[in-house]
Each structure stands twice: as C-alpha cells, then as structure tokens.
Design a protein around this motif. Structure first.
Motif, PDB file in Angstrom:
ATOM      1  N   GLU A 152      21.442  67.742  61.238  1.00 45.14           N
ATOM      2  CA  GLU A 152      21.800  66.769  60.212  1.00 45.14           C
ATOM      3  C   GLU A 152      20.940  67.007  58.960  1.00 45.14           C
ATOM      4  O   GLU A 152      19.766  67.375  59.070  1.00 45.14           O
ATOM      5  CB  GLU A 152      21.581  65.341  60.749  1.00 45.14           C
ATOM      6  CG  GLU A 152      22.412  64.304  60.032  1.00 45.14           C
ATOM      7  CD  GLU A 152      22.944  63.207  60.981  1.00 45.14           C
ATOM      8  OE1 GLU A 152      23.087  63.473  62.196  1.00 45.14           O
ATOM      9  OE2 GLU A 152      23.199  62.101  60.512  1.00 45.14           O
ATOM     10  N   GLU A 201      17.447  66.582  60.602  1.00 48.96           N
ATOM     11  CA  GLU A 201      17.361  66.394  62.050  1.00 48.96           C
ATOM     12  C   GLU A 201      17.423  67.777  62.697  1.00 48.96           C
ATOM     13  O   GLU A 201      18.348  68.545  62.423  1.00 48.96           O
ATOM     14  CB  GLU A 201      18.533  65.533  62.529  1.00 48.96           C
ATOM     15  CG  GLU A 201      18.574  65.299  64.032  1.00 48.96           C
ATOM     16  CD  GLU A 201      19.872  64.603  64.419  1.00 48.96           C
ATOM     17  OE1 GLU A 201      19.846  63.383  64.643  1.00 48.96           O
ATOM     18  OE2 GLU A 201      20.917  65.294  64.478  1.00 48.96           O
ATOM     19  N   GLY A 231      23.761  58.566  62.298  1.00 51.01           N
ATOM     20  CA  GLY A 231      23.852  59.675  63.265  1.00 51.01           C
ATOM     21  C   GLY A 231      22.499  60.229  63.656  1.00 51.01           C
ATOM     22  O   GLY A 231      22.413  61.156  64.464  1.00 51.01           O
ATOM     23  N   LEU A 232      21.437  59.690  63.083  1.00 47.50           N
ATOM     24  CA  LEU A 232      20.103  60.258  63.310  1.00 47.50           C
ATOM     25  C   LEU A 232      19.565  59.951  64.702  1.00 47.50           C
ATOM     26  O   LEU A 232      19.942  58.960  65.325  1.00 47.50           O
ATOM     27  CB  LEU A 232      19.124  59.737  62.253  1.00 47.50           C
ATOM     28  CG  LEU A 232      19.353  60.293  60.838  1.00 47.50           C
ATOM     29  CD1 LEU A 232      18.464  59.569  59.834  1.00 47.50           C
ATOM     30  CD2 LEU A 232      19.110  61.800  60.786  1.00 47.50           C
ATOM     31  N   GLN A 288      20.057  61.666  67.369  1.00 47.40           N
ATOM     32  CA  GLN A 288      20.936  62.078  68.469  1.00 47.40           C
ATOM     33  C   GLN A 288      21.883  63.148  67.955  1.00 47.40           C
ATOM     34  O   GLN A 288      22.275  63.138  66.797  1.00 47.40           O
ATOM     35  CB  GLN A 288      21.762  60.884  68.943  1.00 47.40           C
ATOM     36  CG  GLN A 288      22.666  60.363  67.815  1.00 47.40           C
ATOM     37  CD  GLN A 288      23.232  58.998  68.076  1.00 47.40           C
ATOM     38  OE1 GLN A 288      23.821  58.783  69.113  1.00 47.40           O
ATOM     39  NE2 GLN A 288      23.055  58.095  67.137  1.00 47.40           N
ATOM     40  N   HIS A 289      22.198  64.078  68.833  1.00 42.66           N
ATOM     41  CA  HIS A 289      23.216  65.069  68.487  1.00 42.66           C
ATOM     42  C   HIS A 289      23.848  65.569  69.773  1.00 42.66           C
ATOM     43  O   HIS A 289      23.176  65.692  70.788  1.00 42.66           O
ATOM     44  CB  HIS A 289      22.625  66.248  67.710  1.00 42.66           C
ATOM     45  CG  HIS A 289      23.662  67.200  67.199  1.00 42.66           C
ATOM     46  ND1 HIS A 289      24.532  66.870  66.179  1.00 42.66           N
ATOM     47  CD2 HIS A 289      24.010  68.462  67.588  1.00 42.66           C
ATOM     48  CE1 HIS A 289      25.349  67.891  65.950  1.00 42.66           C
ATOM     49  NE2 HIS A 289      25.056  68.869  66.798  1.00 42.66           N
TER      50      HIS A 289
END
Ligand SMILES: [Ca+2]
Ligand SMILES: [Ca+2]
Length: 208
Positions: free
Chosen positions: A29, A41, A182-183, A185-186
C-alpha cells in the motif's frame, strides 16, 4: 518406502511450492494524501518471518538518479502474512494510528521513486529512478499523487526493475485521497487454482 510414505513425500514435493510463490517482501500500500499524510505498507506474503536487518527504503526525489532519503526499519522482523506500516511523523492522527513506525524522511509527493531494498538490491519499487514524470506517474485509472494505491491481489512479487517504464495501472488499484482503511492487512491470491489443479493431476498420475 510404503505407499503412504511415498504419497506424503510426493505431496510435499509437488504441492509444497504452490504455497510459497511469494518469496520476498513487497510494498502492498502507498498513501500519498493531504499535507503530510504519507504512508507505506510492507507485506510479508511468505510463510516465514522475515528479518528486517538487511532491508531499507530509499527515495529518489524529482527524477534524481542520486538516492535521497534512506529509512531503516525499527522493527526486527515482519511475521509471516503480516505487514509493517510506515507513516510520516507529521501525518494526521487518524493515519498515525496505523503506524508501526514513523519517520520524518517519508516525504514523497507523487513524482518520487520509492524503492524497497535488501542489501542494496531492489526488492520492489514505485516509479522509475532518474525519470521525472512531471507531477506524478499516471494511467487511465489514477496516479501516484493525492490517492491511496493498493497492490492488486494477483501480485505475488515486487517490481525489481527500478529503471524500466513504470505503468502504475498494471499492479495497483486506486482509492480516494486519505483512504486509510486497508492498512495493517494485506491478502493476495498467489496459490492459483489453476496451478493446484495441475499439480494435483500430476500427483494423482504419479501415485497411480
Ligand atoms: Ca517530489
Ligand atoms: Ca493493506
């Protein structure tokens, strides 16, 4: 070797690699938001914890071919499947809330190449070193300024060539400025169904 042991051995040899397609860290990210809202990220999509000792970030500003800011990581490692979120020290509190590490040196603003390196080798990059794109790198879907960019879920490895043409649409999806949700986690889908089917077919053929 009996049939059961043979089966397990063949299973490990043939199916194992499917789960290990991501072999190194990459940037999952990129946030180029309002004012000092800058964040990156880093994602560990491998099945092992990764020691951050040899890794660093380097920013090449405004088309320069000379490294500008370099940032070392404070954390010792990123766990398997985990992320590390780096945020500009002067970002807004709602972005700082996601930070694993803050840095004054995280200062890109759209026209700067950002490289993740391991022992001086490029592991991943955004932009092209030595190329000034104007204000940002752009494509039909968006650009690298005043947006949040999230890596597509089919990306399994970083972009290790920081000197070739950068097509930002190829590997990134775009979200509105100051999107932070969305930070930390991916996920990616790097064990493709097609591969598994093929490998299972091979496995069954060997076992028979
Ligand atoms: Ca710049
Ligand atoms: Ca994320």
């Amino acid at each position: 070797m009996n049939k059961a042991m043979l089966f397990v051995t063949v299973l490990i040899l043939t199916v194992g690699p499917v789960w290990a397609q991501t072999t190194d860290l990459f940037i999952s990210e990129y946030i180029e938001g309002n004012s000092n809202n800058k964040a990156l990220e880093i994602f560990n999509g491998t099945s092992d914890d990764i020691d951050l000792g040899p890794y660093s970030l380097t920013i090449y500003s405004n088309g320069s071919s000379t490294p500008g800011q370099t940032i070392a990581f404070d954390s010792a490692s990123i766990p398997a499947g985990g992320t590390l979120v780096l945020v500009n020290s002067f970002a807004a509190p709602d972005l700082l809330a996601f930070a694993n590490q803050t840095s004054n040196n995280l200062t890109f603003n759209g026209d700067d190449a950002v490289l993740l390196e391991k022992s001086g080798q490029v592991v991943d990059c955004i932009g092209t070193v030595g190329v000034d794109p104007g204000y940002f790198w752009s494509c039909d879907d968006g650009n690298t300024q005043n947006q949040t960019l999230r890596r597509k879920t089919d990306v399994c490895a970083g972009d290790t060539d920081s000197s070739d043409t950068f097509d930002v649409c190829q590997e990134w999806v775009f979200f509105a400025v100051d999107t932070f949700d969305g930070l930390n986690q991916h996920t990616n889908d790097c064990g493709s169904v097609g591969n598994k089917t093929n490998r299972w077919g091979t496995l069954k053929a060997i076992y028979r």
